[in-house]
Design a protein around this motif. Sequence first.
Motif, PDB file in Angstrom:
ATOM      1  N   VAL B  97      75.603  34.226  98.289  1.00  0.00           N
ATOM      2  CA  VAL B  97      75.463  35.468  98.787  1.00  0.00           C
ATOM      3  C   VAL B  97      74.700  35.773  97.323  1.00  0.00           C
ATOM      4  CG1 VAL B  97      76.442  37.477  99.642  1.00  0.00           C
ATOM      5  CG2 VAL B  97      77.230  35.697 100.504  1.00  0.00           C
ATOM      6  N   LEU B  98      73.879  36.513  97.438  1.00  0.00           N
ATOM      7  CA  LEU B  98      73.058  37.154  96.432  1.00  0.00           C
ATOM      8  C   LEU B  98      73.083  39.241  96.584  1.00  0.00           C
ATOM      9  CD1 LEU B  98      71.245  38.120  93.254  1.00  0.00           C
ATOM     10  CD2 LEU B  98      69.537  37.337  94.961  1.00  0.00           C
ATOM     11  N   THR B 103      76.853  38.285  89.922  1.00  0.00           N
ATOM     12  CA  THR B 103      77.470  37.064  89.169  1.00  0.00           C
ATOM     13  C   THR B 103      76.202  35.628  89.200  1.00  0.00           C
ATOM     14  OG1 THR B 103      79.028  37.256  91.077  1.00  0.00           O
ATOM     15  CG2 THR B 103      78.236  35.524  90.844  1.00  0.00           C
ATOM     16  N   ILE B 104      75.359  36.294  89.179  1.00  0.00           N
ATOM     17  CA  ILE B 104      74.371  35.196  88.612  1.00  0.00           C
ATOM     18  C   ILE B 104      74.528  35.773  86.529  1.00  0.00           C
ATOM     19  CG2 ILE B 104      71.261  35.290  88.764  1.00  0.00           C
ATOM     20  CD1 ILE B 104      73.504  33.957  91.337  1.00  0.00           C
ATOM     21  N   ARG B 105      74.101  37.287  86.739  1.00  0.00           N
ATOM     22  CA  ARG B 105      74.390  36.821  85.571  1.00  0.00           C
ATOM     23  C   ARG B 105      75.310  36.483  84.985  1.00  0.00           C
ATOM     24  NH1 ARG B 105      77.317  38.929  81.249  1.00  0.00           N
ATOM     25  NH2 ARG B 105      78.959  40.213  82.778  1.00  0.00           N
ATOM     26  N   ALA B 106      76.520  37.062  84.740  1.00  0.00           N
ATOM     27  CA  ALA B 106      77.607  35.800  84.010  1.00  0.00           C
ATOM     28  C   ALA B 106      77.314  34.048  84.695  1.00  0.00           C
ATOM     29  CB  ALA B 106      78.941  36.124  85.541  1.00  0.00           C
ATOM     30  N   PRO B 134      68.403  43.756  87.249  1.00  0.00           N
ATOM     31  CA  PRO B 134      66.920  43.180  88.123  1.00  0.00           C
ATOM     32  C   PRO B 134      66.895  41.975  88.047  1.00  0.00           C
ATOM     33  CG  PRO B 134      67.134  43.748  85.963  1.00  0.00           C
ATOM     34  CD  PRO B 134      68.403  44.083  86.296  1.00  0.00           C
ATOM     35  N   ILE B 135      67.465  41.577  89.385  1.00  0.00           N
ATOM     36  CA  ILE B 135      68.451  39.601  89.237  1.00  0.00           C
ATOM     37  C   ILE B 135      67.635  39.931  90.703  1.00  0.00           C
ATOM     38  CG2 ILE B 135      69.568  37.832  90.112  1.00  0.00           C
ATOM     39  CD1 ILE B 135      71.062  38.945  87.484  1.00  0.00           C
ATOM     40  N   GLN B 136      66.623  38.052  90.871  1.00  0.00           N
ATOM     41  CA  GLN B 136      65.933  38.220  92.220  1.00  0.00           C
ATOM     42  C   GLN B 136      65.929  36.685  92.499  1.00  0.00           C
ATOM     43  OE1 GLN B 136      61.748  39.986  93.361  1.00  0.00           O
ATOM     44  NE2 GLN B 136      60.807  38.366  91.791  1.00  0.00           N
TER      45      GLN B 136
END
Lengths: 324, 168
Positions: B97-98, B103-106, B134-136
């Motif tokens: 899940v985004l 989580t993605i940054r980490a 700002p993550i996609q």
Amino acid sequence: MSGNTLQLDKNGRLRHFLSIDGLNHHLLTEILDTAESFAGVTEQTVKKVPLLRGKTIVNLFFEASTRTRTTFELAAKRLSADVLNINITQSSTVKGETLLDTLRNLEAMHVDMFIVRHADSGAAHFIAANAAAHTSVINAGDGWHSHPTQAMLDMFTIRRVKGADFGSLRVAIVGDILHSRVARSQIHALNTLNTGEVRIVAPKTLLPADAKSLGAQVYHNLQAGIKDVDVIIMLRLQRERMQGAFLPSEHEYFELFGLTEKKLGHASPDVTVMHPGPINRGVEMDSEVADGPRSVILEQVTHGIAVRMAVMSMAMARKEVTPG
Amino acid sequence: MNEFGNISGIIADMAEQLSEEIARTGKSNPAMVGIHTGGVWVAEQLHQLLNIKEPLGSLDISFYRDDFTRIGMNPVVRPSQLPCSIDNRHIILVDDVLHTGRTIRAALNELFDYGRPASIMLVTLIERSGRELPIQANIVGRHVELRPGEHIKLSGPDPLTLEIKRTA
């Protein structure tokens, strides 16, 4: 001096790490599990995780140490904390500053954690009792009392070599029990982890008067004491703490209590030999044993980093929700 | 209550889009890394569908979280395992899940501690509202609009099911 109200926050989580005494099986296991997950960090290209980034940790050492201080320093650096090493014998206490003044001055620099080693029993407790609410204190050895991170790295080493079932193990701690904060912490930890049998082996002069109350079976003969044991933990003869005639001579001590390949034959065939270091070769054990296949002495040093990372990060967690 | 139907069907569609994207961008021979725990489950299926030779990698980002001092340690942190050097490799990063993007940054920070990848593509089963960074994602299985207080959770690994939960 259990210090338990001091060590745990109101949710039963680690706030300071001062002694094994009073910590339960669940918490010791949590420390070992957390350390296990940090062990992998050491194998990465970048041996660092950002968990304690921006935190300041002071190694406050009032007593000489190489292994403990450097592994605490490495552990803190691998957690991305900033580390300050203060060797007090070269510092202001020489000029007459009290322990409390030293503490207040360091707090004024917004330190988050103190790692304390001191020749007096209870020094780390004293600092924890007087430190500002947001700071944590880790005991890196106080007098004859306690050395909890050493005990936990020994438990970690035993668990890695022998598996998690402490109930099936016989462990003998051999040597200078009287002066050993390590032995006291080890006995507490082994008993809390429900070790099958814990023995202490030493001449009468190197045992405390209340040896029987330590929670281990007492032996005065090495061969009998290590018979069929799975783990032997040798202790260093602490000559610097001995004032008076505890021993006739080191040579005689080695004859009676020094570990040799031959004497190891009395233990279990797959016995593991440990020593917290530094070793007095030819006093506590032969080089042949220390460097032999049963010895895990250098693994203990490596494990010390992961265990110290675990304790530091556990004590630093949850600070923002439980500020006091 | 499985309003999302067959999850493996969604993942099969994602695999198709992903292989088109790989062909289109010329990022051949990519390595795949899943984020514990749900991301690894999704990655396992994608990894098989795309026939990636190298074993699947896994990341546990617990040590890289930015909320560590607020929510504390999770004592059972599984060590991250990257089966190959990631230097100069095209990496496909997979999560379930985004949401905020933290989580993605980490995970990106952790990946860079292992080396310097040539590129990273983000694949996620669910993209929901609530981004704080700002993550996609490059490839998305399903877009979901959730109201405040609602969470979506993947259970698995066999079978994979999605459930929307309300917290009071």
